[in-house]
Design an enzyme around this catalytic site. Structure first.
Site, PDB file in Angstrom:
ATOM      1  N   CYS A 134       2.681  -1.263  -0.755  1.00 34.77           N
ATOM      2  CA  CYS A 134       2.434  -0.938   0.651  1.00 34.77           C
ATOM      3  C   CYS A 134       2.799   0.512   0.936  1.00 34.77           C
ATOM      4  O   CYS A 134       2.035   1.237   1.580  1.00 34.77           O
ATOM      5  CB  CYS A 134       3.179  -1.899   1.570  1.00 34.77           C
ATOM      6  N   TYR A 135       3.954   0.959   0.454  1.00 32.08           N
ATOM      7  CA  TYR A 135       4.322   2.361   0.688  1.00 32.08           C
ATOM      8  C   TYR A 135       3.291   3.306   0.068  1.00 32.08           C
ATOM      9  O   TYR A 135       2.812   4.220   0.730  1.00 32.08           O
ATOM     10  CB  TYR A 135       5.730   2.655   0.159  1.00 32.08           C
TER      11      TYR A 135
END
Lengths: 350, 350, 350, 350
Positions: free
Chosen positions: A154-155
């Site tokens: 996600c990051y």
């Protein structure tokens, strides 16, 4: 669409938050038939008993993890398992002819060394070169031809999308990039831990793992690929008191001064045909609520002229574009379906 | 302590969030007698009708703003009014012999030009050199001798405290400082605005005013004073879905490599006698919940060795150390009371 | 106050939420010296490592549970342990001469049968008649003379206080009482459970254990004592997405019509000398935020004239008046200290 | 589906929360073409500037309110306007041949007197008998034949659905019904008010308008219709710190004892063909998060045998089944579309 043409999909690890979000999206996907769910913790239980929201929608019984059975039942298998488990089951899945989208870190790295220094010894290194990094806006063609996709973290998704257009054109100082990311709590998963109890998160904004998070080498590898030169970053993630959503604020030195409109145009040009990247007009900054439940990544920017810095902002839903939505987007490409099929969830609402 | 020795205090603008927090602290202050409250919006109403939490604790009736009356009633006047109003009433307050702690920006700047470029024309410039910047950990001696204190903004407090020890020793690149701050919603005040409605904040993490917030020149002026050289920063504030609390994450290039323990020792030495700065041990990062309701500023750090960067973290309660608590700390110093009197509220609790 | 006169207090079970709140209150109590903390889970660790908010405030090392040692070290021992453990250690504590405030259910019941049908076999039944129910507003005299107090549950506190004045005067239908309570999440404790994860609570309002919660027999026993006749209730607790606070809404048939003012006067008369019950004026309803962090119980009401029903509302902080604050109030009475000493925390603030 | 067959829909009052939710649902409705949006406050602005979440999804410009234009542009007009405005525009809309779903209270009452005692004088009384109460599970046939539907309030929807099966069979005491409802903040709308600021709602659970809310007469009228006898209730709404969701807890005396399974079967039978009512199995209670973003109403129950009471629980999303989703369900029925078309949003997700 005739029933027999549907893609049969299996979700291994269906009862974690990312797995459940996959089930949610696949249940509404017109080109997919949900063929099998596995859960180590809830094998034998109907999915809707684990997630009562799905009563009457998905009452399928979760099974134990069995790659042979999954490969027999499904054309595409999503492995939403903790790191290390996928490298144990993916070889068998591929062997049996299934396509695989892996949501763990196990197949995100080209370099086994980079993986092993951040995670653990890799037992299926021979597959790393076969795996494609599943960021469709950058690697769509390769994904379409792949049978194994390593779905990005996600990051990294929230960071690579805003940076790529500038790094690809050599517009930023390669050692000047600082990333300050803020994530909702669902990113930490459904496992029991003190740090994700309601009372420990509410009112308790904090950073964690500064300059030592495992998504950092993943970002550096992909950003370097995009820049065609080594990029090194400083990355600090934070935990925000909300369920979903990720906002990344990115600071970088500009190699030469860029005006706001110029920088915005570079983003717009780069993503002009990409359905899930929205470049916001001047005066608008992304909010996590504006992408909630959707597959969008909203991007905006500010130019700090006196400092010579470009400041980029991106917002995604960490469980959708940051995990399950992107995985389905990859499946669509791998299966010859329209990229946006089944991914039309509208964002937001209050 | 005999009744007649108590400091008489007035709060002008008592019904905003910072004003109400002042009332809350002063009600529990053993050395203070609350003498007068004013409120433009709620003049004539008992304070406890505006804030029912105070029923039986502070039922004093709020009055209209009247500096003469305030100065007659009180030894110390807190002006918790919006920018621009204090410069209109403070001259009269001082004239009448009151000491003043102003919580607005009006008396925070040494340079009228810096104030005017960020705010508006200043109608009481002659008082700027008389005013002392109310950060007791840095300017305690001057504050003790002052009759007019400009109480720092919440962002500057959270930023200057962690940076000062390093800038004072010339350890950081003066144009390398990037500040990414996250604030709870109470910092935006009690006025009605769409952006602070519950439904617009919840799940809606976002940045605002990137590289253009009015606290930036305030920080730059004070940091330059500390560094004895011009410091320029990049500053981006964010709004987090929580009532109180501010976390600042600060990135700066180290002039020479510092080890973690070395950097931590520099902080510890600098703040060794300061009751409200807590330097956390290695392995601990500040959380806003750990300082909630207290006057503490918690500070920690990480060294990003490959990047040559120092990363500083600070947490404060924006209404206490970021506003009302610091104002009372200033009042204590100005009035010869012990610095910590009335400021013993313990932080946190879940 | 000279150091040697202070009450020495021990907290057994100091690292749960109620235990930590006890530590918080006792640290600020001018008449108490904190003598000993125990923790099964964190024995050997400084309290401030378990709760970093307490760095520099309470760095005492937690010890293993040892009643002899506790009784030797302390005049008063607070047992903030899960049900069943207190009945094992309290006999030894009393034997050794300590006074005990038990925050579990073990010593709340007069009737062993009622306890055993809701909890488990009781191994210290002989102490039940010696124990006093620790609701100071109703049983203050007995508490002052007691050496063992069973501190009430949070739900019972929020329910008995508003009902008692009416039941004591036989004004309500004894089988007409319906209680709909809403609690913040800290009431569920600090143990790891799926149901108290942030993502499972946020946006997820729900009831639990309807008409089957273990606080129901506790309420019925005490309400019957107050009414001097058997009272039976319907009780449904709910979990609300907030850390602290409890609101109870109570519906009952009036035996004869009461006007709003009349009903309000009955409350006011009953609690006229009680420092921690605030009867709100007409037009005001309690909010959990107005009692947050304080020992207050705010009460208001509405009369549903056509239906012949009285509707009562109460708000408490479940960890303070619903647990630790009330326990300290009991300690004060048992030790001859002023009832409000150390309990002057002001409520609320935004 | 060929473009020319789509229903053309207009939303008057598109920028309030209910209006925006209508836009959200209609944008994803395969049988609808969004023809016109009006907004008093934002006339002239693209919808996506008011709600940035809709960038690229609905960039249509909001127009001023003009019933003639709306009727010309649309087959169905949704009036999501504050009470009193709809009665001024609906006559013209009907006159011009449009079908109308009104989301205000103006056309919910059969009795003008009941409306006028709760709201204000009614200027279009002649239409009340023509209007149908838009609760499809109870009045689906009439809705299908109607050209004017009064869309139910959120509280009435959450209350009538669980009660109707029992009242229709005369199983409950008609004056014994007590309703304790809890609503998310979006129910209060997007207007600026102190009570809906983030800092005033967070941690601040409270009741409001006890036994005096305007939804009470609406409920009583419809429940009496269902019971075929006058039903009078006690109703207390509460505000919970969350954006969306409504949970109602309902207490009633059983005319004769019902076992849990019996009561559950009565619900199941009554709603067996209804796609949006889910009767939960024993052991499960509704959670607002399990219906979030969906058109479902989840219902469960508990029998308090000693008290002879049935306790019903219902959860809806106040903006979907409580407003916009139900309005679209009504439109589907009125337009001959499948009842569930465009309403397939899956609930929940964390």
């Amino acid at each position: 669409m005739p029933e027999e043409k549907k893609i049969r999909a299996a979700v291994m690890g269906a009862t974690g938050y990312a797995g459940a979000e996959l089930v949610r999206i696949l249940c509404g996907h017109p080109g997919v038939e949900l063929a099998l769910l596995t859960s180590r913790q809830h094998a034998g239980a109907p999915f809707s008993r684990v997630y009562p929201a799905f009563a009457g929608i998905c009452d399928m019984v979760c099974e134990a993890v069995d790659p042979e059975k999954a490969a027999a039942a499904a054309d595409v298998v999503f492995t939403a398992l903790p790191h290390k488990l996928p490298m144990e089951v993916v070889p068998a899945l591929l062997e049996a002819g299934a396509k695989v989208v892996d949501l763990s870190a196990d197949f995100r790295f080209q370099s086994a060394g980079a993986y092993e220094s951040a995670y653990q010894p890799h037992s299926a290194k021979h597959l790393l070169s076969r795996a494609v990094y599943g960021l469709p806006e950058l690697f769509g063609d390769k994904i379409a031809a792949a049978d194994l996709v390593g779905n990005p973290g996600c990051y990294p998704t929230s960071v690579i999308l805003p940076l790529a257009p500038f790094l690809a054109r050599d517009l930023l100082g390669l050692d000047s990039v600082i990333i300050d990311s803020k994530s909702g709590v669902s990113g930490a998963g459904r496992g029991l831990s003190l740090g994700t109890l309601f009372c420990e998160v509410s009112d308790a904004f904090r950073a964690y793992k500064p300059a030592s998070h495992r998504h950092q080498p993943e970002m550096e590898e992909v950003l370097s690929t995009v820049a065609k030169k080594p990029v090194s970053i400083t990355f600090v993630p934070h935990l925000a008191p909300m369920n979903r959503g990720m906002l990344s604020t990115i600071y970088a030195k500009m190699q030469k001064p860029l005006a706001d409109e110029e920088a915005r145009q570079i983003l717009a040009d780069f993503y002009q045909d990409k359905p899930y990247v929205r470049v916001l007009p001047k005066g608008f900054l992304p909010r996590t609520s504006d992408v909630r439940n959707s597959n969008f990544c909203d991007i905006s920017l500010a130019v700090d002229k006196p400092a010579g810095r470009l400041i980029l902002f991106s917002a995604i839903d960490n469980l959708v574009k940051g995990a399950a939505g992107q995985a389905v987007q990859n499946m669509n490409l791998m299966s010859g379906l329209p990229e946006t099929q089944g991914l039309t969830m509208l964002p937001g609402g209050v």
